[in-house]
Design a protein around this motif. Structure first.
Motif, PDB file in Angstrom:
ATOM      1  N   GLY A   1       2.574  -1.509   5.080  1.00 24.16           N
ATOM      2  CA  GLY A   1       1.915  -2.531   5.874  1.00 24.16           C
ATOM      3  C   GLY A   1       1.052  -1.929   6.969  1.00 24.16           C
ATOM      4  O   GLY A   1       0.837  -0.712   7.026  1.00 24.16           O
TER       5      GLY A   1
ATOM      6  N   GLN B   1      -5.379  -3.742   2.122  1.00 19.10           N
ATOM      7  CA  GLN B   1      -4.882  -4.281   0.855  1.00 19.10           C
ATOM      8  C   GLN B   1      -4.398  -3.169  -0.074  1.00 19.10           C
ATOM      9  O   GLN B   1      -3.388  -3.327  -0.774  1.00 19.10           O
TER      10      GLN B   1
ATOM     11  N   HIS C   1      -1.087  -1.945   1.229  1.00 19.38           N
ATOM     12  CA  HIS C   1      -0.076  -2.974   0.992  1.00 19.38           C
ATOM     13  C   HIS C   1       0.394  -2.962  -0.459  1.00 19.38           C
ATOM     14  O   HIS C   1       1.587  -3.171  -0.741  1.00 19.38           O
TER      15      HIS C   1
ATOM     16  N   TYR D   1       5.029   0.921   8.023  1.00 17.71           N
ATOM     17  CA  TYR D   1       3.724   0.481   8.505  1.00 17.71           C
ATOM     18  C   TYR D   1       2.911   1.671   8.994  1.00 17.71           C
ATOM     19  O   TYR D   1       3.452   2.635   9.541  1.00 17.71           O
TER      20      TYR D   1
ATOM     21  N   GLY E   1       2.209  -8.677   9.092  1.00 21.35           N
ATOM     22  CA  GLY E   1       1.540  -7.647   9.872  1.00 21.35           C
ATOM     23  C   GLY E   1       1.976  -7.595  11.330  1.00 21.35           C
ATOM     24  O   GLY E   1       2.686  -8.458  11.839  1.00 21.35           O
TER      25      GLY E   1
ATOM     26  N   SER F   1      -2.490  -9.880   5.815  1.00 21.90           N
ATOM     27  CA  SER F   1      -1.173  -9.763   5.185  1.00 21.90           C
ATOM     28  C   SER F   1      -0.241 -10.798   5.779  1.00 21.90           C
ATOM     29  O   SER F   1      -0.523 -11.398   6.814  1.00 21.90           O
TER      30      SER F   1
END
Length: 624
Positions: free
Chosen positions: A164, A156, A159, A569, A254, A251
């Motif tokens: 990500g 989190q 994010h 990511y 993801g 998420s």
């Protein structure tokens, strides 16, 4: 027997795409005349500015004159030197931990003896204190937590700063070399081979060899699975399902990573890989007989009439023309590699896939003399597990990333992944294949899969990496006696990476159904991608081009990209401390080379710590 539907319209479409790609390539290679905005070329990164080819630059090579200024205004550039932005998500203790861990990873003695050092520390400190120490240092740097609940805060937090997650449950069996060798030899040799040693027409590359049966040797940063039994494969599948659900619950966008060798007996992957390679090699041989050698894989065509004549001269009795046409009046008279590969698409039994063309007899024959019922069932269960995972990913709104593995497994892994893509990537990219660009054949693999996705209308989705098995692959090829599959040097691998990347970016500009993750810690490669996106008019919010780095590494690349709006990511490993130690051990080995080769990350970490000290922000806490 088996047939391919060859449709003339597809041939015309292919020619049209080829023409468009030529125009596009001409457009994006226009040089720059403006010295004020020019950037130095390095590793294929092109300069930006005024074009010498007005009216051709930009998306798809079709941007009209007069739009260059607007395009320049819409360009997005990212500064990877701004430490305040790069480390906004870290408090000062986290920065200090990164510095300490990276420094320790640069000492050869500690890295070479890391297992012994950790075992000694465990004895001195005790398990509980040792676990806490690891969470404060190496484990805390590279692993997100012990389970899917433990990792949520970090996911989190990342994010909220635009980064990500690709979830990767990194638990690995800590078994001895002897046990690894025994498991590999037992699971890679069929019953037929055990009964008739040396009698089947197998290639040494696609057979198990005891000296290389512990696949952990010479590998950096990749999990390794050894087959125990079908129940263990079911356990791995359930673990992957939990990972997929955790990604979906953490998420909305993801990824989750899987390895094919965790899902079944590797014997099937070895044998199917050999079949695929032999089919491709046979096509190349036939193309050379028609004077088509030296061309790119997709440019080679076989004229069926000439093929029939050549095979008849060899004494073959088969109706090779009929192999591809079913009904001769439907045929265009030519086939390419994709048409050829489709010969092994339709089988009633899984073991029927394992057939190879016999030139002398003009027919298909089994790779092995026989298959047991249990072997056929094991192959079928592997495919079923893969299908179950793909369905769970689709239902959970998660993209499934299939990791690449050794070259003697990879043809089968890529083909099985491609079959999942044909099934599940119709509406959106769900299944991502991984292409290792240190392989000599990487470009051919990428271009053929892109072309197949275009013909069949599904979303091509790829992760580009340089590769994790180089040392092992080179040594195995030398010892066993087959051609080294790896590019000769790092620079040639860089060129291959950028060539594959450029091809897919061009395809995205032409056809918005292609998608790519640029999985690289190389800043020049990231800059090259940004430059090409600007040239092609690809914007971050389209979510067609992703970037990926490992957790705990290259934050100075990941977070500025995320804050600039690019989909980026982190590959996020997780699992209990004790059970991810093998992963951490190899991560230390990987970091040794990484940190010795590039000091920039440590310099930026020091720069940010000194900036915080000077500005009174040493106690800074991230807000999210």
């Amino acid at each position: 027997m088996f047939y391919v539907k060859t449709v003339p319209a597809l041939k015309r479409a292919r020619a049209d795409i080829h023409f468009k790609r030529l125009v596009l390539n001409r457009a994006v290679r226009c040089t720059v005349t403006s010295s004020s905005t020019a950037q130095t070329e390095h590793d294929g990164v092109r300069s930006r500015g005024g074009s010498e080819c007005p009216g051709l630059s930009g998306r798809g090579g079709r941007r009209r004159e007069g739009t260059a200024a607007a395009a320049a205004a819409n360009e997005i550039s990212v500064d990877f030197e701004q430490t305040r932005e790069a480390y906004k998500s870290k408090d000062s203790l986290e920065l200090l931990r990164s510095l300490v861990v990276f420094k320790l990873c640069s000492y050869d003695f500690l890295v070479d003896k890391n297992k012994e050092v950790m075992d000694l520390a465990k004895k001195i400190l005790g398990q509980k204190t040792f676990d806490q120490f690891m969470k404060m240092t190496f484990y805390g740097q590279f692993v997100a937590g012990e389970d899917h609940n433990d990792i949520k805060p970090l996911i989190q937090k990342n994010h909220s700063y635009g980064v990500g997650s690709v979830l990767d449950y990194s638990v690995e069996e800590d078994i001895s070399q002897e046990e690894a060798e025994r498991k590999e030899m037992d699971s890679c040799v069929s019953a037929a081979e055990k009964e008739n040693i040396g009698k089947d027409n197998r290639e040494r590359k696609y057979q198990a060899h005891k000296q290389f049966s512990d696949r952990r040797g010479g590998v950096t940063g990749a999990r390794t699975y050894f087959y125990a039994d079908e129940a263990k494969c079911d356990q791995h599948m359930e673990t992957f399902i939990k990972c997929i659900k955790a990604s979906g619950g953490s998420s909305m966008d993801g990824f989750s990573a899987i390895k094919m060798t965790a899902l079944g007996r590797p014997q099937f992957l070895l044998q199917f890989s050999e079949v695929l390679v032999k089919w491709r090699r046979f096509f190349t041989f036939l193309a050379s007989q028609q004077g088509k050698d030296g061309l790119e894989a997709l440019e080679q065509r076989l004229e069926l009439t000439q093929l029939q004549e050549f095979m008849t001269k060899l004494g073959a009795n088969g109706d090779f023309y009929g192999w591809f046409t079913g009904r001769k009046e439907d045929s265009t008279g030519c086939i390419d590699m994709l048409d050829w590969n489709s010969l092994i698409d339709d089988r009633t039994k899984i073991s029927d896939l394992l057939v190879v063309p016999n030139v002398e007899l003009g027919k298909l024959e089994p790779l092995l003399g026989k298959f047991t019922v249990e072997e056929d069932q094991q192959m079928k269960r592997m495919l079923q597990r893969v299908d179950i995972l793909a369905k769970h990913a689709l239902e959970s709104g998660v993209r499934l990333m299939v990791d690449a593995e050794q070259t003697y497994f990879q043809p089968a892994i890529s083909r099985l992944t491609l079959e999942m893509q044909r099934t599940y990537n119709g509406e959106k990219p769900v299944i991502f294949n991984t292409y290792q660009c240190y392989l000599k054949e990487a470009y051919d693999n990428v271009t053929m899969d892109v072309e197949l996705s275009r013909r069949e209308g599904w979303h091509f989705a790829a992760k580009l990496v340089r590769g994790a098995y180089m040392y092992q692959e080179r040594e195995r090829a030398k010892e066993i006696g087959y051609e080294d599959p790896i590019n000769p040097d790092y620079e040639s691998t860089n060129r291959m990476y950028h060539r594959c990347l450029d091809y897919v970016l061009d395809e995205i500009a032409l056809n918005r159904k292609a998608n790519i993750m640029v999985a690289s810690h190389n800043e020049d490669t990231v800059k090259h991608t940004l430059t090409r996106m600007n040239e092609l008019g690809l914007i971050p919010t389209e979510n067609k081009v992703y970037f990926g780095q490992l957790l705990g590494m290259c934050d100075q690349i990941s977070f500025p990209l995320g804050q600039a709006g690019f989909p980026v990511y982190k590959y996020v490993p997780y699992g209990p401390v004790n059970e991810v130690m093998p992963y951490l051990s190899r991560r230390a080995q990987e970091n040794r080379g990484f940190m010795k080769g590039a000091q920039k990350e440590r310099e930026l970490l020091w720069k940010e710590l000194k900036r915080r000290l000077a500005s009174g922000e040493l106690l800074y806490k991230p807000v999210y």
